[in-house]
Structure formats: structure tokens, C-alpha cells
Design a protein around this motif. Structure first.
Motif: not given
Length: 461
Positions: A15-30
Motif C-alpha cells: 500500500t506504499r506506506k513504506i518503501s523497500p528502500v526505507e526498509v532495507t536502509e533501516h535493516m542495514l543500519s541495524r
């Protein structure tokens, strides 16, 4: 975000509430923040992950949504071949091995739109201990306790929220042990339900590849994308792959669940027994029918696991052992050497025990739909005591795991509470062959009434 279920994350991405780019950046940062301490990853494929995330985002924006794994970051046990990263198998002999193709199960998950964060640690060639060159990952619940064998990095990374799901392998318990001690959900499929093409062997006829995730529903989503026949692995089953995700949320009223109270309690830590009895009450409250059963010939099957595993492991290492024996860790070397101690008659008897146990199990599953048992006989072992478990006869240690690798039966391991030290307890359901759908259904029902799978370890990030 990092502890969100795949189902919830997929809806937000779709539903485009969040993008795969945002999710992936967050996971890589974690990963960058936590993994220097926990040590789950062998390789982080950050650049490739971001490329995949941008591609997923563009596809979704264009209306080309592939399904619930589209844009979802995952990682993989480092016995699975990847043509984009080394596959070490946790060994010295393969420390520089770069495959020229990618394992079928990874290709299928990436085709479903998943994003690859990297490869995670395994014990040496998926046996009991890490190679001396490898620093074992730390259990996020307690650094002084075992993180599981052999899918250690898999269990740790899921528990620590450094991936949404991962793949492990199970030959004698290596999906179930890391699931149990790290407080996550592991689904060991029927032998042959998933392809082993592009995977280092421990013992080929015992090896299973399956997902670890935060819930039964999530594990079902991952299994559905990776399961099915593979022309490159003639041992894969040709049976159609059902909609496992659709099983989540379905009623279990009338489901017959077997329980053998002598089998689950004799020689088993009382905390584990209590967790299984509590799980039985939950399942019964959901409409399941508890049936007293007798699990026959399990002891013989557990004892016979080693006379089958050791020779198959030795065969898998013919090209390297004993020529490169000095490059092996002592535990794996001892397993290979042990193969020479078994006569052809020993192996024949072990094979017969395998068939007898499988036959008894098949007969039992004509009376019940699932079997409820512990995942382990012990609470999470302290690292100081681990050597006592890893060496020599392990038939009691694998009482609730090895026999079901011998039979090739699917099972699901789920969090079932915590002990007095705050460490995870686990329960396990076993199904007849190709019964993964019933496991996802029962597991999801159990997890709707319990919240053990939603508990998170005490990490600083």
C-alpha cells in the motif's frame, strides 16, 4: 519496524506506506549497529541489497507487485551457494569458495521479490561446533548461553531483528535447536519438499532446508515461495505446493493432536515438560482434540542417526579428507573418522531402524493429525557446558529432533515460554509427510492466543 511480521510489512509495502528502500536502509543500519557485538553475519551484501530494493520499489510503483515477499529483506545460511558472495560453509577448506551459481531456494525467494541482506554463520559444514577460525554468534538473550547448531547465525539474526526471515538447514536438529534457544519459529519441511541444489551437504539423506522467522504465518509465506520440484535436484517431491499462507487464521477445531506423556517427560527438564503441557491446553482450548499415543522405536532411531550421518558426511568430504585434515576442526574431523568405526552391518541395522521408526510413525498418524513434543530435553545450555553435549553419543540430545530427520517428517518449533532465568523455552509439532499446511495452521492458532513469539531479547538497539 525490524520486528514487524512479514504479513504486516508486506501490507505496508504493497500500500506504499513504506518503501523497500526505507526498509532495507533501516535493516542495514541495524546490522551495522548490532552485528559487531552479536556476530551473526559472514557477509553483508549491502550494495546488492540496495539495488534490489530500488528495483522492488520501481516495480511496486509501476503496479507490478509480486506478492508478500516483494521488498522484504532476508538472509541465508552460509552453506547455500550464491554467485554474488562467497559460500564458506563455516570451514577453512572453503573460506575462499565462490560458486558460479545460486542455490535454487535462494533464486526462488529472490524471484518472489525478497531482498538479500547477506550470508550468516554456520557451524563447520553444518555439524555441531564452529570451526576454530570462526567466532560463534552470541545468543541475544544471553551471551553466556548457546546460540544453537548449526544454523547459529540464522537463529541469532532473526531473534535480534537483523532480518525478517532466514533459511537454515536441519540434519539432526539444526533448524529446531537455533529456533528453540533464540526464541523464534522454525519450520522444517518434509524431506524433498525443498531443493538441496546448491547447498553444502552434511548428510544428504538427512538434510532439510527450511525457514526461520518470527511466526508460523511468516514461515509459511517463505516456505511457499521456495518449495516444489527442482529439475536440478531429483530428490525433490513433485507434489503441488499448497497455499501455506492461507492456512494461517484457519480453525483447528477437531484437529487431533497426539501426545505421549512418557516420551515427553522421562529425562526431560521439567520446564520443557510444563511448556508442552501448557501448549496442549492452549491447543485444546482452540478446539483441538488431544489423543494419547505411543511414539514407538524413537530411541533406536536416535541411536541409529549417528551410524547413518557419519558415513554420509565422510562421503561428502572424500575430495578433502583426510588430505586436508589439518584444516578441519576437531569435532567435524571426529565425525568423519567415526565413519570408519561402523561396519556395513551397523549401517544396515541403522537403516532398518530408520524404516521401522518411519513405519510406526506413519501408523500413528492414521490416529492423529499432529504430534506435540518438546524441541529439546534441556533448557538453553550454558556455553561452559556445551562441550558435554557436542562430543560422543548424542542420542538423548537429539531425542526430539534426529528421529524426525530419519523419517523425513515436517515439524514446526515455536516459542513456548521462558524459564526462571528468562531464557526461551520451545514446543514442537510434527506432521505426516507433506503436512506443512497443518503445521502452519496449528502454529498460527497457537500464536494467536500466546505472545511468546512477540517477545524480544534485551538489546540496546
Amino acid at each position: 519496524m525490524h520486528y514487524q511480521s512479514i504479513t504486516a510489512l508486506a501490507e505496508d509495502i504493497k500500500t506504499r506506506k513504506i518503501s523497500p528502500v526505507e526498509v532495507t536502509e533501516h535493516m542495514l543500519s541495524r546490522i551495522e549497529t548490532l552485528d559487531p557485538k552479536l556476530g551473526a553475519y559472514v557477509t553483508v551484501t549491502a550494495e546488492r541489497a540496495m539495488d534490489q530494493a530500488r528495483q522492488a520499489e520501481a516495480e511496486i510503483m509501476a503496479g507490478k507487485y509480486r506478492g508478500p515477499l516483494h521488498g522484504v529483506p532476508m538472509n541465508y545460511k552460509d552453506i547455500l551457494y550464491t554467485d554474488f558472495a562467497k559460500t564458506t560453509g563455516g570451514t577453512r577448506i572453503h573460506k575462499d569458495f565462490q560458486p558460479d551459481f545460486t542455490a535454487t531456494v535462494i533464486r526462488r525467494l529472490e524471484a518472489a521479490g525478497s531482498i538479500t541482506l547477506g550470508k550468516v554463520k554456520t557451524t563447520e559444514q553444518a555439524y555441531a561446533n564452529h570451526h576454530p577460525d570462526v567466532t560463534p554468534p552470541l545468543n541475544p538473550w544471553s551471551a553466556g548461553h548457546w546460540a544453537g547448531s548449526s544454523s547459529s547465525g540464522t537463529g541469532v539474526s532473526v531473534a535480534a531483528g537483523m532480518t525478517f526471515a532466514s533459511l537454515g538447514s536441519d540434519t539432526g536438529g539444526s533448524i529446531r535447536f537455533p529456533s528453540a534457544v533464540n526464541g523464534v519459529t522454525g519450520l522444517k519441511p518434509t524431506w524433498g519438499r525443498t531443493s538441496r541444489y546448491g547447498a553444502f551437504e552434511l548428510a544428504a539423506s538427512l538434510d532439510h532446508i527450511g525457514p526461520l522467522a518470527r511466526s508460523a504465518a511468516d514461515a509459511g509465506i517463505v516456505l511457499q515461495a521456495m518449495a516444489g520440484a527442482d529439475i536440478n535436484d531429483p530428490t525433490t517431491l513433485t507434489a503441488p505446493v499448497p497455499d501455506y499462507a492461507a492456512e494461517a487464521g484457519q480453525s483447528i477445531a477437531g484437529l487431533r493432536i497426539g501426545i505421549d506423556r512418557a516420551y515427553i517427560s522421562e529425562g526431560v527438564d521439567p520446564a520443557n515438560v510444563a511448556a508442552v503441557e501448557a501448549a496442549a491446553e492452549v491447543l485444546q482450548s482452540l478446539g483441538a482434540v488431544l489423543v494419547d499415543v505411543s511414539v514407538k522405536h524413537w530411541k533406536e532411531a536416535a541411536i541409529s542417526w549417528l551410524p547413518l550421518c557419519a558415513p554420509e558426511t565422510a562421503a561428502a568430504h572424500d575430495a578433502f579428507y583426510p588430505r586436508l585434515k589439518s584444516d578441519y576442526g576437531s569435532t567435524l574431523a571426529a565425525l568423519i573418522d567415526m565413519a570408519e568405526s561402523y561396519s556395513t552391518r551397523d549401517v544396515a541395522r541403522a537403516h532398518q531402524d530408520r524404516l521401522i521408526f518411519s513405519g510406526h510413525l506413519e501408523a500413528m498418524f492414521r490416529q492423529v493429525d499432529l504430534l506435540l513434543i518438546p524441541a529439546t530435553i534441556w533448557r538453553v545450555p550454558a556455553l561452559a557446558n556445551w562441550a558435554d553435549y557436542a562430543e560422543g553419543d548424542n542420542s538423548e540430545f537429539i531425542r526430539f529432533t534426529g528421529p524426525y530427520d530419519m523419517s523425513g517428517s515436517p515439524s514446526i518449533t515455536m516459542p513456548g515460554g521462558f524459564d526462571q532465568d528468562g531464557l526461551p523455552l520451545a514446543v514442537q509439532l510434527v506432521a505426516p509427510h507433506l503436512g506443512e499446511g497443518a503445521l502452519v495452521r496449528a502454529g498460527s492458532a497457537f500464536q494467536k492466543l500466546t505472545d511468546w513469539h512477540q517477545k524480544i531479547p534485551p538489546l540496546s538497539a
